[in-house]
Enzyme design. Structure first.
Site, PDB file in Angstrom:
ATOM      1  CG  LEU A 111     -11.635  -7.870  -4.168  1.00  0.00           C
ATOM      2  CD1 LEU A 111     -10.758  -7.869  -5.414  1.00  0.00           C
ATOM      3  CD2 LEU A 111     -11.077  -8.848  -3.144  1.00  0.00           C
ATOM      4  CG  ASP A 112      -9.546  -3.088   1.958  1.00  0.00           C
ATOM      5  OD1 ASP A 112     -10.358  -2.688   2.796  1.00  0.00           O
ATOM      6  OD2 ASP A 112      -8.415  -2.592   1.791  1.00  0.00           O
ATOM      7  CE1 TYR A 113      -9.982   3.993  -2.737  1.00  0.00           C
ATOM      8  CE2 TYR A 113      -7.970   3.901  -1.442  1.00  0.00           C
ATOM      9  CZ  TYR A 113      -8.762   4.536  -2.381  1.00  0.00           C
ATOM     10  OH  TYR A 113      -8.330   5.694  -2.981  1.00  0.00           O
TER      11      TYR A 113
END
Length: 275
Positions: A111-113
């Site tokens: 998952l993106d930051y």
């Protein structure tokens, strides 16, 4: 294991009982009723012995976990956390959420930051490789808070398809949940694993993402799990995830034409992001 190896291995009803499927007596009834399969073939004889380490068993089409050493954990990843078990830049990573388990866990996909939500941690390398491989395309459901007022026409555009710099893309499903105070809540269902795909899609239709959370990954739902908390999957959830993995294991060998593997990750790079 072949059909002739009847004197080796463990009796199937004992394996089912040890796996917590049912008592041995009820397990015998399941077998006689033709509800149990071993390696895809229905087994009805009570004397059948199997190898729990190598044979695959399912009951009523749901995969059964036979290896008690495998762990399957659901994490509600907070924003500001790298989807990696180690970050060489000293940023917050996933290690703090895996400390409660003795096994060495890894994340399935990423998952993106700046994205929160459902992330699976496991020590089951085969499952992780299958579910995270781009060619498999696990369905994922996101809730995006975006800038501006999203119209029905925009929702239709998302499902019909839009053109991005790396090719066309469309949402499997899209619906408007709410609009207020200059922002909107949109639910998107996608099977694509392209880099930052939700953010790029919403930006393309003129509604940049403000907040993004993944609520569903395949058969798993985030439910009421608080942000920053992790828990082991229930027996039902494990069965559903294993079933999905086995369905996909024949579709790809978890290695793309470049030789790159996907799935288990403990490296320091952010790599491919799914949102």
């Amino acid at each position: 294991m072949s059909e002739n190896e009847s004197t080796e291995g463990v009796r199937l009803q004992k394996v089912l009982a040890n796996a917590g499927v049912a008592s041995r007596r009820v397990s015998e009834e399941l077998i006689v009723d033709g509800r149990v399969r071993v390696n895809g073939l229905v087994v009805t004889e009570l004397g059948r012995r199997i190898d729990p380490e190598n044979d695959l068993v399912d009951v009523d089409g749901t995969a059964i976990q036979l290896d008690a050493g495998k762990r399957y954990v659901m994490l509600n990843k907070p924003t500001g956390v790298i989807s990696s078990m180690k970050d060489d830049r000293g940023r917050r990573d996933l290690r703090e959420f895996a400390d409660d388990w003795e096994e060495r866990l890894f994340n399935v996909g990423r998952l993106d930051y700046d994205t929160s939500g459902l992330l699976v941690l496991t020590n089951d390398g085969e499952l992780a490789q299958v579910l995270a491989h781009p060619s498999f395309g696990v369905n994922k459901v996101y809730i995006a808070k975006v800038e501006g007022t999203v119209t029905p026409a925009t929702i239709q555009r998302l499902t019909r398809g839009i053109e991005l710099e790396d090719g066309p893309i469309h949402a499997d499903k899209a619906r408007l949940l709410d609009t207020s105070a200059g922002s909107s809540l949109v639910e998107l269902t996608l099977h694509s694993g392209r880099n930052r795909i939700v953010r790029r899609m919403m930006a393309e239709v003129g509604h940049p993402v403000v907040e993004l959370v993944r609520r569903q990954f395949g058969p798993l739902h985030l439910g009421t799990l608080p942000v920053g908390r992790a828990r082991e999957l229930t027996k039902v959830e494990r069965g559903a995830l294993l079933t999905l993995s086995r369905q996909g294991s024949g579709a790809n060998d978890a290695v793309d034409p470049t030789g790159e593997t996907h799935g288990l990750s403990d490296g320091s790079s952010e790599g491919r992001e799914n949102s």
